[in-house]
Design an enzyme around this catalytic site. Structure first.
Site, PDB file in Angstrom:
ATOM      1  N   HIS A 515     -22.908  17.193  18.517  1.00  0.00           N
ATOM      2  CA  HIS A 515     -23.078  17.033  19.262  1.00  0.00           C
ATOM      3  C   HIS A 515     -23.141  18.181  20.328  1.00  0.00           C
ATOM      4  O   HIS A 515     -21.759  18.550  20.829  1.00  0.00           O
ATOM      5  CB  HIS A 515     -22.300  15.545  20.519  1.00  0.00           C
ATOM      6  N   HIS A 560     -22.390  10.445  23.860  1.00  0.00           N
ATOM      7  CA  HIS A 560     -23.830  11.222  23.302  1.00  0.00           C
ATOM      8  C   HIS A 560     -24.814  12.150  24.051  1.00  0.00           C
ATOM      9  O   HIS A 560     -25.017  11.838  25.150  1.00  0.00           O
ATOM     10  CB  HIS A 560     -24.044  10.201  22.806  1.00  0.00           C
TER      11      HIS A 560
END
Ligand SMILES: Cc1cc2nc3c(=O)[nH]c(=O)nc-3n(C[C@H](O)[C@H](O)[C@H](O)COP(=O)(O)OP(=O)(O)OC[C@H]3O[C@@H](n4cnc5c(N)ncnc54)[C@H](O)[C@@H]3O)c2cc1C
Ligand SMILES: *[C@@H]1O[C@H](CO)[C@@H](O)[C@H](O)[C@H]1NC(C)=O
Ligand SMILES: *[C@@H]1O[C@H](CO)[C@@H](O)[C@H](O)[C@H]1NC(C)=O
Ligand SMILES: *[C@@H]1O[C@H](CO)[C@@H](O)[C@H](O)[C@H]1NC(C)=O
Ligand SMILES: *[C@@H]1O[C@H](CO)[C@@H](O)[C@H](O)[C@H]1NC(C)=O
Ligand SMILES: *[C@@H]1O[C@H](CO)[C@@H](O)[C@H](O)[C@H]1NC(C)=O
Ligand SMILES: *[C@@H]1O[C@H](CO)[C@@H](O)[C@H](O)[C@H]1NC(C)=O
Ligand SMILES: *[C@@H]1O[C@H](CO)[C@@H](O)[C@H](O)[C@H]1NC(C)=O
Ligand SMILES: *[C@@H]1O[C@H](CO)[C@@H](O)[C@H](O)[C@H]1NC(C)=O
Ligand SMILES: *[C@@H]1O[C@H](CO)[C@@H](O)[C@H](O)[C@H]1NC(C)=O
Ligand SMILES: *[C@@H]1O[C@H](CO)[C@@H](O)[C@H](O)[C@H]1NC(C)=O
Ligand SMILES: *[C@@H]1O[C@H](CO)[C@@H](O)[C@H](O)[C@H]1NC(C)=O
Ligand SMILES: *[C@@H]1O[C@H](CO)[C@@H](O)[C@H](O)[C@H]1NC(C)=O
Length: 583
Positions: A515, A560
């Protein structure tokens, strides 16, 4: 009559002239967008809503439209690393992870990394997004102003099994008319009831109806980027109706090397490698170049263009044109590790993975009716949780999260492993540190723009991060001690109980959650000592160049990251439209 029919059939031709395979077909464009991931796809869709504006998207990969592995949500873990859809990057050896070199996948082709990711749709907490407003000095990057853009991107759709979803999400916080599909699970799993029961048994793990309302703490039904059982990547922004627009072209299989200045400080020229004749060529945007190559690709292109730390560029032999030392710096990423238990059940994914007949039956079911467990991602539930407020970790290090209502860690509740095992059935709970203090950088070490960049996410470089992850693993073990799991858990396979053992286990097994953000971060308009773009996403000190992707997020949400990028891109399109008076 005849001409009318002819007209209709011409319009109906799928993707007529829209995907270009050769630069010979290029025209003149107002905007040239580099990259077709969530940032590039969303912004080019919205800009071409105005028929009087023309956009070219240049994407290194292909359409990604011929692979069932991409389309089936549950097969997401087969898409990376080191496949035809991956840039195949790795990290530098990570000193806090026993010098391990980790895969660092980045998606290639339409949809970018959203075509290869595991589809979880999470926006983070209100405090996370408000932190963007604080860091950029612009309140319109805060939660209240961004919520309409999150909703605008979204096409919430109801699960394929037709079950009653009341109590599983809050419709007030979702959009139903956007492009990317978002849904709660469309098939039940054998552990669903135990997970929900645990939220009743143990106060540490409260149920939350929806993790995307700004208040994200608790255990929730997962929301995934799925449209009626099929993965919905950023390629959904290139629907047949959008591809039919005469003002949008997409040049595929073409790698951008640099952005160049057409006149002093006006970087509105894109240099790319022609895939047909292998030569470097250029195309000039009448208005702007928009960099959407992602948190790794964007800083890499900037550095190869002479935009970055002048001292570092000079030492490499690249002529520095714009001194912006923050380019590639501040890379922030999530890290996590799985806890696994052997369980007293045969109804886990393990049983599917080692039974080809069963796997084939499920695939045929998905193909025929878009139903069955293949319609969902790797888990049906996840949790965003904080350390207790009296935790010694918080006392020692202070609170690393964006605020008192923002998670320190997350759990993904997986009914089985994602790899083939000879025997046994498993419960797997990957646990991630979602509010890390560590950071690293993306840099380059050569003058060849086609060489891999040097990626150092600096995982666990701040000592609070391993302490948080250690406490997360202990919390996951408390989760399965709930009465709901009695008779289910057979053996704990983590083999670590003391703090030191758990930390060793982390150093040996933790991985990136992939990420990365903040490598071309927003900072306030008149701030020059850090940051790469202004709050209007224009690169500081230059003209004709804007960035719209994960790299501009000035801090990493406890989430996320694709949801954040869709929101950023939707807002970026409105900023650009306002500036040029577009529709
Ligand atoms: C394995 C994995 C799992 C993940 N799971 C999740 C998840 O469950 N949920 C979630 O929200 N996020 C997840 N992510 C992260 C998420 O996918 C990214 O944050 C998001 O896609 C970033 O969007 P972007 O537009 O910034 O960049 P990208 O999606 O990376 O798009 C960049 C695009 O630019 C193109 N490009 C790059 N360089 C060049 C060049 N030189 N020339 C031409 N084109 C170029 C690339 O090919 C790509 O298409 C995951 C990531 C990975 C790797
Ligand atoms: C279309 O764009 C051109 C050139 O940018 C401009 O001159 C013209 O006025 C625009 N037309 C409309 C209807 O906006
Ligand atoms: C994928 O897209 C390309 C380009 O438009 C097209 O030629 C091809 O037929 C498509 N393939 C599939 C399987 O849809
Ligand atoms: C990544 O590796 C796969 C498998 O070897 C290959 O097919 C693919 O082309 C590679 N990606 C890039 C960008 O080179
Ligand atoms: C630029 O890079 C040099 C050498 O790599 C480094 O010493 C310096 O601290 C960097 N400058 C800034 C402002 O980050
Ligand atoms: C990293 O980001 C912080 C803000 O979060 C900022 O203060 C700092 O200057 C940045 N560092 C660099 C090298 O850009
Ligand atoms: C594999 O799956 C098939 C189809 O569901 C089933 O008939 C068979 O019994 C399974 N085999 C084993 C070894 O479980
Ligand atoms: C924190 O508070 C809880 C509940 O009041 C208590 O059980 C626990 O011992 C406390 N922990 C510490 C480290 O003080
Ligand atoms: C978080 O802090 C704010 C401001 O101090 C306070 O109003 C709020 O109640 C706190 N939230 C929680 C969950 O404690
Ligand atoms: C440059 O970085 C790449 C990727 O990390 C690495 O493989 C290569 O060895 C490095 N080259 C030099 C000269 O340091
Ligand atoms: C396994 O589950 C069955 C019931 O499904 C139960 O009878 C048995 O005691 C369990 N075994 C263990 C070791 O807990
Ligand atoms: C823990 O121990 C079990 C049994 O000895 C073993 O099968 C498993 O691989 C070990 N797990 C780890 C993470 O070392
Ligand atoms: C930035 O500085 C300029 C000139 O000093 C000033 O006119 C402008 O208002 C400032 N912008 C912001 C957003 O503070």
């Amino acid at each position: 009559m005849f001409s009318g029919l002819f007209f209709v059939s011409l319009l109906a031709l799928p993707g007529f002239g829209k995907f270009l395979q050769s630069s010979a077909d290029l025209q003149a464009y107002d905007f040239v967008v580099i990259g077709a991931g969530p940032g590039g796809a969303a912004v080019s869709n919205r800009l071409t809503e105005d028929p009087n504006v023309s956009v070219l998207v240049v994407e290194a990969g292909g359409t990604n439209n011929d692979s069932i592995t991409i389309d089936v949500p549950l097969l997401c873990t087969m898409l990376t690393p080191n496949t035809q859809w991956d840039w195949n990057y790795t990290t530098t050896p990570q000193p806090n992870l026993n010098d391990r070199v980790l895969p660092f996948p980045r998606g290639l082709g339409l949809g970018g990394t959203s075509a290869v990711n595991c589809l979880v749709y999470t926006r983070g907490s209100k405090q996370n997004i408000d932190r963007w407003a604080e860091l950029s000095g612009d309140s319109s990057w805060g939660w209240d102003a961004m919520l309409p853009y999150f909703k605008k991107s979204e096409k919430f759709n109801f699960p394929v099994d037709g079950h009653n979803v009341s109590g599983q999400f809050d419709p007030a916080f979702h959009g139903f008319d956007g492009f990317i599909g978002v849904s709660v699970p469309g098939a039940s799993r054998a552990i669903d009831d135990r997970v929900i029961q645990t939220t009743k048994d143990l106060a540490e793990f409260p149920f939350s109806i929806d993790m995307n309302t700004g208040d994200h703490l608790g255990v929730s039904w997962v929301q995934a980027l799925v449209d009626r059982g099929i993965r919905s990547s950023a390629a959904a922004y290139f629907s047949p109706e959008v591809l039919a627009r005469q003002n949008l072209d997409i040049l595929l299989n073409t790698r951008v090397s640099r952005v160049l200045a057409s006149s002093k400080n006006s970087f509105n020229v894109v240099q790319y490698l022609d895939s047909v004749d292998g030569k470097l060529k250029t195309i000039k945007a009448a208005k702007e170049v928009i960099l959407s190559a992602g948190a790794v690709g964007t800083p890499s292109i900037l550095l190869h263009s002479g935009i970055g730390n002048a001292t570092h560029l000079t030492s490499l032999g690249i002529k520095p044109l714009v001194n912006l030392p923050s380019v590639g710096q501040n890379l922030t990423d999530h890290i996590g590790v799985s806890s696994t238990w052997l369980v007293n059940s045969t109804l886990t994914y393990d049983a599917v993975l080692r039974n080809e007949t069963l796997a084939e039956e499920l695939l045929q079911q998905w193909k025929a009716t878009k139903t069955g467990i293949y319609v969902d991602t790797s888990e049906n539930h996840l949790a965003f949780l904080r350390l207790p407020e009296n935790s010694t970790v918080l006392k020692e290090f202070g609170d690393p999260a964006a605020g008192n209502e923002t998670a320190h860690f997350e759990f993904l509740f997986q009914n089985g492993l994602n790899s083939v095992t000879a025997s046994g059935n498993y419960l797997n709970i990957p646990s991630g540190n979602v509010s890390p203090k560590s950071s690293g950088a993306v840099t380059i070490n050569s003058t060849n723009p086609f060489d891999a960049p040097v990626i150092d996410p600096g995982l666990l470089s701040h000592p609070v991060d391993i302490a948080v992850l250690r406490e997360a693993i202990k919390s996951a073990h408390r989760f399965v001690k709930a009465a709901a799991w009695k008779g289910y858990i057979l053996q704990d396979l983590t083999n670590a109980t003391t703090d030191a053992e758990i930390e060793d286990f982390i150093r040996e097994n933790a991985v990136s959650f992939f990420h990365p953000v903040a490598t071309a971060a927003m900072s306030p308009f008149n701030t020059t000592d850090w940051g790469v773009v202004n709050p209007d996403l224009k690169v500081k000190s230059v003209k004709g160049l804007r960035i719209v992707d994960a790299s501009v997020a000035p801090s990493l949400p406890a989430a996320h990251t694709s949801a954040a990028v869709y929101g950023i891109a939707e807002r970026a399109a409105d900023i650009i439209k306002a500036e040029y008076g577009l529709l």
